[in-house]
Design a protein around this motif. Structure first.
Motif, PDB file in Angstrom:
ATOM      1  N   ARG A 108       1.244 -22.393  -6.252  1.00  0.00           N
ATOM      2  CA  ARG A 108       0.508 -21.129  -6.134  1.00  0.00           C
ATOM      3  C   ARG A 108      -0.888 -21.350  -5.558  1.00  0.00           C
ATOM      4  O   ARG A 108      -1.604 -22.266  -5.950  1.00  0.00           O
ATOM      5  CB  ARG A 108       0.409 -20.427  -7.480  1.00  0.00           C
ATOM      6  N   GLN A 110      -4.468 -19.175  -4.373  1.00  0.00           N
ATOM      7  CA  GLN A 110      -5.240 -17.939  -4.369  1.00  0.00           C
ATOM      8  C   GLN A 110      -6.251 -17.986  -3.236  1.00  0.00           C
ATOM      9  O   GLN A 110      -7.089 -18.893  -3.170  1.00  0.00           O
ATOM     10  CB  GLN A 110      -5.965 -17.735  -5.701  1.00  0.00           C
ATOM     11  N   LEU A 132       0.039 -16.997   7.200  1.00  0.00           N
ATOM     12  CA  LEU A 132       1.329 -17.212   6.543  1.00  0.00           C
ATOM     13  C   LEU A 132       2.451 -17.467   7.536  1.00  0.00           C
ATOM     14  O   LEU A 132       3.377 -18.229   7.254  1.00  0.00           O
ATOM     15  CB  LEU A 132       1.680 -16.003   5.668  1.00  0.00           C
ATOM     16  N   ARG A 136       5.004 -20.566   7.443  1.00  0.00           N
ATOM     17  CA  ARG A 136       6.458 -20.386   7.380  1.00  0.00           C
ATOM     18  C   ARG A 136       7.160 -21.134   8.504  1.00  0.00           C
ATOM     19  O   ARG A 136       8.213 -21.742   8.301  1.00  0.00           O
ATOM     20  CB  ARG A 136       6.789 -18.898   7.444  1.00  0.00           C
ATOM     21  N   VAL A 170       7.510 -19.236   1.929  1.00  0.00           N
ATOM     22  CA  VAL A 170       6.097 -18.924   1.719  1.00  0.00           C
ATOM     23  C   VAL A 170       6.012 -17.424   1.522  1.00  0.00           C
ATOM     24  O   VAL A 170       6.292 -16.644   2.431  1.00  0.00           O
ATOM     25  CB  VAL A 170       5.228 -19.353   2.921  1.00  0.00           C
ATOM     26  N   GLU A 172       3.985 -13.877  -0.488  1.00  0.00           N
ATOM     27  CA  GLU A 172       2.766 -13.337  -1.089  1.00  0.00           C
ATOM     28  C   GLU A 172       3.181 -12.275  -2.084  1.00  0.00           C
ATOM     29  O   GLU A 172       3.950 -11.370  -1.748  1.00  0.00           O
ATOM     30  CB  GLU A 172       1.843 -12.754  -0.020  1.00  0.00           C
ATOM     31  N   ASP A 173       2.692 -12.375  -3.325  1.00  0.00           N
ATOM     32  CA  ASP A 173       3.136 -11.439  -4.349  1.00  0.00           C
ATOM     33  C   ASP A 173       2.184 -10.257  -4.483  1.00  0.00           C
ATOM     34  O   ASP A 173       1.212 -10.115  -3.735  1.00  0.00           O
ATOM     35  CB  ASP A 173       3.324 -12.149  -5.688  1.00  0.00           C
ATOM     36  N   ILE A 178      -0.427 -16.448  -2.945  1.00  0.00           N
ATOM     37  CA  ILE A 178       0.574 -17.058  -2.071  1.00  0.00           C
ATOM     38  C   ILE A 178       1.345 -18.089  -2.878  1.00  0.00           C
ATOM     39  O   ILE A 178       0.751 -18.903  -3.593  1.00  0.00           O
ATOM     40  CB  ILE A 178      -0.095 -17.719  -0.849  1.00  0.00           C
ATOM     41  N   THR A 179       2.664 -18.039  -2.788  1.00  0.00           N
ATOM     42  CA  THR A 179       3.499 -18.981  -3.523  1.00  0.00           C
ATOM     43  C   THR A 179       4.435 -19.696  -2.573  1.00  0.00           C
ATOM     44  O   THR A 179       5.127 -19.063  -1.774  1.00  0.00           O
ATOM     45  CB  THR A 179       4.342 -18.256  -4.592  1.00  0.00           C
ATOM     46  N   GLY A 203      -1.902 -23.599   7.737  1.00  0.00           N
ATOM     47  CA  GLY A 203      -2.339 -22.219   7.558  1.00  0.00           C
ATOM     48  C   GLY A 203      -3.786 -22.001   7.923  1.00  0.00           C
ATOM     49  O   GLY A 203      -4.166 -20.907   8.348  1.00  0.00           O
TER      50      GLY A 203
END
Length: 261
Positions: A108, A110, A132, A136, A170, A172-173, A178-179, A203
């Motif tokens: 994770r 942030q 992102l 990816r 990859v 984003e919640d 970002i996880t 990134g």
């Protein structure tokens, strides 16, 4: 047993003299329930600061207790940062580590301008924006069976550096975190944290998206960039053959929901 723990105040999983470890507090608590000393074996040992959502462990005992009694009894004797989620009897040929056919991790991140008080030990803070799509694209090169020499710790003791990565996403919640979601037939020491370090660099546009492919080809850890910090890493779960009929954790929290494939 399926066990959850916050790794912040532990010196990793494995018992070590003079320091607090997850294995040590679990063995003490479960031994009290069993009323005899016992040792526990886990699906995947974690380093200092790494968290566990559903670490699987096994132990041998002569004590007869119900599944509910094992769970409640262990939790009464555990500190607040460790909790047993389920218990289940298994046959003699089960081994938490060697019977696992796959393992899953999350990392994770942030992204925001200022550091977080709430996520200081639960996610890695990055103050620059991350692309992102670049991450990816770079992640796709790592999916499949490869020699991950460039992504393992120099001191890694695994006999072979070859692993099969089933997926590497990859996402984003809803909280803006970002996880990195990754599952494989097995992992090398520091493999996920080294992958995270490389993808963060990509990134940030500090490296090309093809860097992951190039690192696989050169098979040299010294060229693999920075190992990402441990507190962003979570052991999510291990998969086992259906014949063991292990319980499935209810997917009620955001991190567990992210483990759905």
């Amino acid at each position: 047993m399926g066990v959850e723990y916050d790794g912040t105040d532990f010196h990793g999983w494995q018992i070590q003299s003079g320091v607090r470890t997850v294995q040590a507090v679990l063995e003490e608590a479960i031994s009290r329930v069993a009323n005899h000393p016992l040792g526990v074996h886990c699906a995947g040992r974690t380093d200092t600061g790494v968290h566990g959502l559903e670490q699987v462990l096994h132990f041998e005992t002569t004590a007869a207790r119900s599944e509910r009694s094992w769970v409640l009894g262990a939790n009464v004797n555990l500190p607040p940062d460790v909790a047993v989620r389920w218990a289940h009897p298994v046959p003699d040929d089960f081994h938490a580590r060697f019977s696992a056919v796959a393992r899953h991790y999350r990392y994770r991140i942030q992204v925001r301008r200022t550091r977080s008080a709430l996520y200081r030990s639960r996610a890695v803070w990055v103050h620059e924006a991350l692309d992102l799509e670049r991450m990816r694209e770079a992640a796709r090169f790592l999916v499949g069976e490869h020699d991950f020499t460039s992504f393992r710790a120099v001191a890694c003791q695994a006999k072979s550096p070859v692993r099969r990565v089933h997926y590497l996403d990859v996402v984003e919640d809803e909280e803006g975190l970002i996880t990195l979601r990754v599952g494989a037939n097995g992992f090398l020491h520091h493999m996920v944290r080294n992958i995270a370090g490389v993808l963060i660099a990509v990134g940030r546009s500090e490296a090309p998206v093809t860097w992951t492919r190039e690192l696989l080809e050169v098979r040299d850890r010294t060229l693999g960039g920075v190992t990402a910090p441990p507190h962003g890493l979570y052991f999510v779960r291990a998969d086992y053959p259906e014949r063991f009929a292990l319980p499935q954790v209810e997917k009620t929290d955001p991190l567990q929901r992210l483990s759905d494939d």
